[in-house]
Design a protein around this motif. Sequence first.
Motif, short mmCIF file in Angstrom:
data_model
loop_
_atom_site.label_atom_id
_atom_site.label_comp_id
_atom_site.label_asym_id
_atom_site.label_seq_id
_atom_site.Cartn_x
_atom_site.Cartn_y
_atom_site.Cartn_z
N GLY A 137 -24.24 -67.61 35.96
CA GLY A 137 -24.54 -68.71 36.61
C GLY A 137 -26.09 -69.09 36.98
O GLY A 137 -26.89 -69.04 36.11
N THR A 138 -26.44 -69.16 38.38
CA THR A 138 -27.58 -69.49 38.57
C THR A 138 -28.48 -68.19 39.10
O THR A 138 -29.66 -68.48 39.67
CB THR A 138 -27.68 -70.68 39.57
N MET A 139 -27.98 -67.12 38.90
CA MET A 139 -28.24 -65.97 39.24
C MET A 139 -29.65 -65.68 38.55
O MET A 139 -29.93 -65.67 37.51
CB MET A 139 -27.48 -64.78 39.29
N GLU A 140 -30.74 -65.31 39.19
CA GLU A 140 -32.00 -64.88 38.67
C GLU A 140 -32.18 -63.39 38.31
O GLU A 140 -33.09 -62.88 37.71
CB GLU A 140 -33.09 -65.11 39.63
N ARG A 141 -31.06 -62.61 38.94
CA ARG A 141 -31.14 -61.03 38.56
C ARG A 141 -29.78 -60.47 38.39
O ARG A 141 -28.79 -61.27 38.81
CB ARG A 141 -31.92 -60.29 39.61
N ASN A 142 -29.69 -59.58 37.41
CA ASN A 142 -28.36 -58.87 37.43
C ASN A 142 -27.60 -58.37 38.87
O ASN A 142 -28.27 -57.75 39.76
CB ASN A 142 -28.33 -57.60 36.78
N TRP A 143 -26.57 -59.10 38.89
CA TRP A 143 -25.67 -58.70 40.19
C TRP A 143 -25.43 -57.46 40.42
O TRP A 143 -25.83 -56.88 41.80
CB TRP A 143 -24.31 -59.66 40.23
N MET A 144 -25.07 -56.51 39.65
CA MET A 144 -24.89 -55.33 40.11
C MET A 144 -25.80 -54.40 40.24
O MET A 144 -26.10 -53.44 41.04
CB MET A 144 -23.97 -54.59 38.89
N GLU A 145 -26.97 -54.83 39.43
CA GLU A 145 -28.36 -54.00 39.64
C GLU A 145 -28.81 -54.38 41.35
O GLU A 145 -29.30 -53.38 41.97
CB GLU A 145 -29.38 -54.67 38.78
N ARG A 146 -28.90 -55.51 41.76
CA ARG A 146 -29.04 -55.80 43.05
C ARG A 146 -28.23 -54.93 44.07
O ARG A 146 -28.59 -54.38 45.01
CB ARG A 146 -28.78 -57.29 43.27
#
Length: 257
Positions: free
Chosen positions: A106-115
């Motif tokens: 989507g509009t995420m700017e960074r990997n979700w699981m990494e965050r």
Amino acid sequence: MDVKPAITAISWTGGKDCNLALLYAKRDSSLDPRYLVVFRISEQAFHAHPIPLMRKQAESLGLELLFVDFPEGTTDYFQAYVDGIRNLNDTYGITTISTGDMDLVGTMERNWMERCCEAAGINVHLPLWAINREEALNTMIAEDFEIIFSCVKSPFFDESWINRKLDRTALDDMKKMISSGLTPEQINDGVKPLDLCGERGEYHTMCIGGPLYKSKICLGVNDEPNKQETKQTSWKGNIHNSSCIWTISLKEDEGNK
């Protein structure tokens, strides 16, 4: 002094990408993959990734299947993920989560699981990140993964793809879709070209066999898939919305939780 391999959980849906991530984790001497972990809203049925199939996968793979459940009505999913990951660390000693993520969602700017893992204080393993899509599929086929389409969406697919094997013929057919391009109407509607690995949500898969499986997964599947007609919506980031979605239909005795 020898460093012990990190106790690792694979973020699991049962699909092609997490299965390839598991294979790479198994071949990484710094990792000790012991668990498959499903993040979900409490007891929610996964139509594209049926839970009964995941349980059979775990049994065949010889790994424990864990669930991180979020209560209905959860609004802060980031904190819910972080809390769930911390609990995995406290309860099972998991210090690394491996995921088959290939791209931003989507509009995420960074990997979700990494965050989420960073906030929870553990490591993340991203073996497929930014991988060439055709290379990834060729690797899965060459490694003898047996993969079926469990969910497909218009305008690229129809119900004939449900329960079809993702093999070289299917790969060639998808490449032809990409080569043929989009219609003027699709372009006007904001449709993006088909991602070969379905990273915009165009399709989902389940793995029923492969190099790590002790035996092939067998489930009763109805001839007619589930069909859901939806109001055409606009695209957000790289999330694919469609007017029709088909999902695999399991026989009643298989359940779906």
